[in-house]
Design an enzyme around this catalytic site. Structure first.
Site, PDB file in Angstrom:
ATOM      1  N   TYR A   8       0.887  -1.298   0.135  1.00 56.02           N
ATOM      2  CA  TYR A   8       0.343   0.280  -0.021  1.00 56.02           C
ATOM      3  C   TYR A   8       1.107   1.460  -0.041  1.00 56.02           C
ATOM      4  O   TYR A   8       0.785   2.041   0.274  1.00 56.02           O
ATOM      5  CB  TYR A   8      -0.982  -0.035   1.217  1.00 56.02           C
ATOM      6  CG  TYR A   8      -2.045  -1.275   0.968  1.00 56.02           C
ATOM      7  CD1 TYR A   8      -3.173  -1.574  -0.148  1.00 56.02           C
ATOM      8  CD2 TYR A   8      -1.459  -2.660   2.059  1.00 56.02           C
ATOM      9  CE1 TYR A   8      -3.893  -2.563   0.124  1.00 56.02           C
ATOM     10  CE2 TYR A   8      -2.609  -3.420   1.509  1.00 56.02           C
ATOM     11  CZ  TYR A   8      -2.884  -3.959   1.366  1.00 56.02           C
ATOM     12  OH  TYR A   8      -3.679  -4.965   0.932  1.00 56.02           O
ATOM     13  N   ILE A  14       0.680   6.675   0.704  1.00 58.83           N
ATOM     14  CA  ILE A  14       0.199   5.132   1.989  1.00 58.83           C
ATOM     15  C   ILE A  14      -0.636   5.307   1.069  1.00 58.83           C
ATOM     16  O   ILE A  14      -2.099   6.140   2.227  1.00 58.83           O
ATOM     17  CB  ILE A  14       0.535   5.505   3.478  1.00 58.83           C
ATOM     18  CG1 ILE A  14       2.170   5.415   3.191  1.00 58.83           C
ATOM     19  CG2 ILE A  14       0.350   4.213   3.989  1.00 58.83           C
ATOM     20  CD1 ILE A  14       2.802   5.731   5.233  1.00 58.83           C
ATOM     21  N   CYS A  15      -2.188   4.273   1.067  1.00 58.18           N
ATOM     22  CA  CYS A  15      -2.669   3.941   0.328  1.00 58.18           C
ATOM     23  C   CYS A  15      -3.525   3.709   1.708  1.00 58.18           C
ATOM     24  O   CYS A  15      -3.183   2.100   2.212  1.00 58.18           O
ATOM     25  CB  CYS A  15      -3.598   3.262  -0.350  1.00 58.18           C
ATOM     26  SG  CYS A  15      -4.812   3.179  -1.178  1.00 58.18           S
ATOM     27  N   MET A  16      -4.066   4.063   3.070  1.00 58.20           N
ATOM     28  CA  MET A  16      -4.967   3.464   4.752  1.00 58.20           C
ATOM     29  C   MET A  16      -5.872   4.876   4.343  1.00 58.20           C
ATOM     30  O   MET A  16      -5.738   6.105   4.757  1.00 58.20           O
ATOM     31  CB  MET A  16      -3.594   3.477   5.754  1.00 58.20           C
ATOM     32  CG  MET A  16      -2.728   2.061   5.149  1.00 58.20           C
ATOM     33  SD  MET A  16      -1.822   2.872   6.929  1.00 58.20           S
ATOM     34  CE  MET A  16      -2.653   2.954   7.743  1.00 58.20           C
TER      35      MET A  16
END
Length: 161
Positions: free
Chosen positions: A80, A87-89
């Site tokens: 991610y 950051i893919c969160m």
């Protein structure tokens, strides 16, 4: 900032923090530990990488809005982590953020996401030496938030933990 004091008291040395230019709103965070059974941990050992370096920039209204968080080094693939170190969160977005989250909890979630997303240290010639940029990370993060707001965030199955 109370968060900084709390991290200094951690007994497990999971993370450590350094202020950027003595600015309480700009932190470099060293993530010293990920799951020791993961390929990322193995990569860290094989490449003598002692930590994953992240930058957290806090807005004036923190903790009511999330920090902007990105990876600085090493260059990672998957897990991610996207272009620029973005950051893919969901929890790093205004919609997914809660003022109850602590930096320690966010970092533990990030460490788990890196492993779950099969993050690896990039070893491709040339690409592994290219550094992440803040501008690229911000553009990538803005784009991914827009995409997820349109199509939703995928919730992993309960069996995944």
């Amino acid at each position: 900032m109370k968060e900084l004091q709390d991290i200094a008291r951690l007994s497990d040395r999971f993370i450590s923090v350094e202020l950027v230019n003595e600015n309480l709103f700009d932190w470099n965070v060293k993530l010293h530990q990920v799951d020791k059974d993961s390929v990322l941990w193995q990569d860290m050992k094989e490449t003598n990488t002692e930590f994953i370096l992240l930058n957290l920039t806090f807005p004036d209204n923190f903790p009511f809005s999330p920090p902007f968080m990105r990876v600085l080094s090493p260059r990672l693939e998957n897990g991610y982590v996207l272009d620029g170190g973005a950051i893919c969160m969901e929890l790093l977005t205004p919609r997914g953020w809660s003022s109850a989250y602590t930096v320690e909890a966010v970092m533990r979630q990030f460490a788990a996401s890196l492993v779950k997303g099969q993050g690896r240290i990039c070893r491709k010639a040339g690409k592994s030496k290219k550094s992440f940029s803040r501008k690229e990370a911000e553009a990538t993060f803005k784009s991914l938030v827009k995409t997820h707001e349109k199509y939703g965030w995928v919730t992993p199955p309960v069996s995944d933990g």
